[in-house]
Enzyme design. Structure first.
Site, PDB file in Angstrom:
ATOM      1  N   PHE A   1     -12.549   6.379 -68.107  1.00  0.00           N
ATOM      2  CA  PHE A   1     -12.277   4.936 -68.185  1.00  0.00           C
ATOM      3  C   PHE A   1     -11.163   4.530 -67.206  1.00  0.00           C
ATOM      4  CE2 PHE A   1      -9.212   2.285 -70.866  1.00  0.00           C
ATOM      5  CZ  PHE A   1      -9.573   1.092 -70.271  1.00  0.00           C
TER       6      PHE A   1
ATOM      7  N   GLY B   1     -16.134  11.692 -69.623  1.00  0.00           N
ATOM      8  CA  GLY B   1     -16.373  10.726 -68.547  1.00  0.00           C
ATOM      9  C   GLY B   1     -17.858  10.424 -68.430  1.00  0.00           C
TER      10      GLY B   1
ATOM     11  N   SER C   1      -8.296  14.501 -69.461  1.00  0.00           N
ATOM     12  CA  SER C   1      -8.106  14.871 -70.874  1.00  0.00           C
ATOM     13  C   SER C   1      -8.908  13.922 -71.753  1.00  0.00           C
ATOM     14  CB  SER C   1      -6.635  14.752 -71.296  1.00  0.00           C
ATOM     15  OG  SER C   1      -6.540  14.957 -72.703  1.00  0.00           O
TER      16      SER C   1
ATOM     17  N   TYR D   1      -3.831  17.018 -79.272  1.00  0.00           N
ATOM     18  CA  TYR D   1      -3.612  16.062 -78.176  1.00  0.00           C
ATOM     19  C   TYR D   1      -2.115  15.861 -77.917  1.00  0.00           C
ATOM     20  CZ  TYR D   1      -4.080  11.646 -75.550  1.00  0.00           C
ATOM     21  OH  TYR D   1      -4.020  10.649 -74.593  1.00  0.00           O
TER      22      TYR D   1
END
Ligand SMILES: NC(=O)c1ccc[n+]([C@@H]2O[C@H](COP(=O)([O-])OP(=O)(O)OC[C@H]3O[C@@H](n4cnc5c(N)ncnc54)[C@H](O)[C@@H]3O)[C@@H](O)[C@H]2O)c1
Length: 308
Positions: free
Chosen positions: A11, A36, A74, A144
């Protein structure tokens, strides 16, 4: 310049790539498409200044000389935290190390895309860069948050010990066209639900807050930081803090939806407050977000309508 964008099919990455090409640079994208999408860069395939390298940065990075390396690779959505935690831990650590090694070898300047999640569920609001955060290292979001914290630690030590020229951006919630419609973040969720006339799923009571930054503002901040001499981390985000309930209202108004709200339990360690302190970005980069929510959300709605 010759620029490598890791995660350039995602994005934010794909908007960054458009900007860099428009500014006259040559851009290679390295992406493994774990989150992606080919559609994000489909318009660039005929551009002679653009090359796509389909590769996992944990396994291999190009052996080429670049002037700049942007590392945005990521997965970033809570749905991915539950599904692919090891991929997230590895890309923030080994993947980023591979790019730092390339930067060291070739003399490239490298920017690491860190996150407001390094502040965890903050006890301080707004969050300045000097705040150390409140992160649960074993919780649902830890793959994360800790990967990004480790990535920052790698970055600062490559800078200190090996003289690598590094930049670190702490990105706050960003939205806009090219977000994956099913990635589970609040903006895609609300838009897709409202446009289909389904109830909006609201976690907790909706009083938790987010500050939403439109993607063009994010890309402007990121490129300014890269071309500055600021090696300290810099928060980039919109300071217009809103409750999730308010975001839901704005989206139902825009879409004309009359759908109900479905309340669900708040996920573990979900941040209750989120607002960047952007004094550093203002003072050092002369940057602040300029796109108002109603304009950014309108553009974003037009994009999500294409999925109906
Ligand atoms: N969008 C936000 O609100 C936000 C907030 C904070 C930080 N960030 C950070 O910004 C960056 C971009 O986020 P986004 O929202 O565009 O996410 P995204 O998922 O759309 O983009 C990430 C891209 O990285 C690629 N990628 C992931 N692992 C890879 C690997 N091992 N090798 C090669 N490519 C890989 C994905 O395929 C994808 O194209 C991420 O690093 C994210 O952590 C985003």
């Amino acid at each position: 310049m010759k620029i490598l964008v890791a995660g350039g099919a995602g994005f934010i990455g794909s908007h960054l790539v458009d900007r860099l090409l428009n500014d006259g640079h040559t851009v290679d994208v390295i992406d493994n498409f774990v989150t992606g999408r080919k559609e994000n860069i489909a318009h660039l395939t005929e551009n002679s200044q653009f090359t796509l390298i389909e590769q996992d940065i944990v396994k291999e990075v190009p052996d080429k000389k670049y002037d700049r390396i942007y590392n945005l690779a990521s997965p970033a959505s809570p749905i991915d935290f539950a599904k692919i935690p090891f991929e997230i831990l590895m890309v923030g650590s080994m993947g980023h190390k591979n790019l730092l090694d390339l930067a060291e070898k070739t003399g490239a300047r490298i920017l690491f895309a860190s996150t407001s999640e390094v502040y965890g569920d903050p006890k301080v609001n707004p969050q300045p860069e000097t705040y150390f955060g409140n992160v649960n290292c074993r919780g649902a979001r830890s793959c994360y948050d800790e990967a990004k914290r480790f990535g920052e630690a790698l970055t600062v030590n490559y800078q200190k010990m090996k003289g690598v020229d590094t930049r670190t951006i702490r990105i706050f919630n960003t939205y806009g066209p090219r977000m994956a419609p099913n990635d589970g973040r609040v903006i895609p969720n609300f838009f897709m639900q409202a446009l289909k006339g389904e109830a909006l799923t609201m976690y907790g009571d909706g009083t938790q807050t987010r500050s939403l930054c439109y993607v063009s503002d994010m890309v402007e901040g990121m490129t300014r930081l890269m071309e500055s001499d600021v090696t300290e981390p810099v928060n980039i985000g919109n300071t217009d803090e809103m409750t999730i309930r308010k975001i839901g209202e704005l989206i139902t108004e825009l879409t004309g939806s009359s759908a109900d709200i479905k309340f669900l339990p708040l996920p573990e360690n979900d941040p209750k407050l989120r607002q960047p302190d952007t004094s550093r970005a203002k003072a050092l980069l002369d940057w602040q977000a300029v796109v108002p929510a109603h304009k950014g959300l309108q553009e974003t709605m037009t994009y999500f309508q294409t999925f109906l």
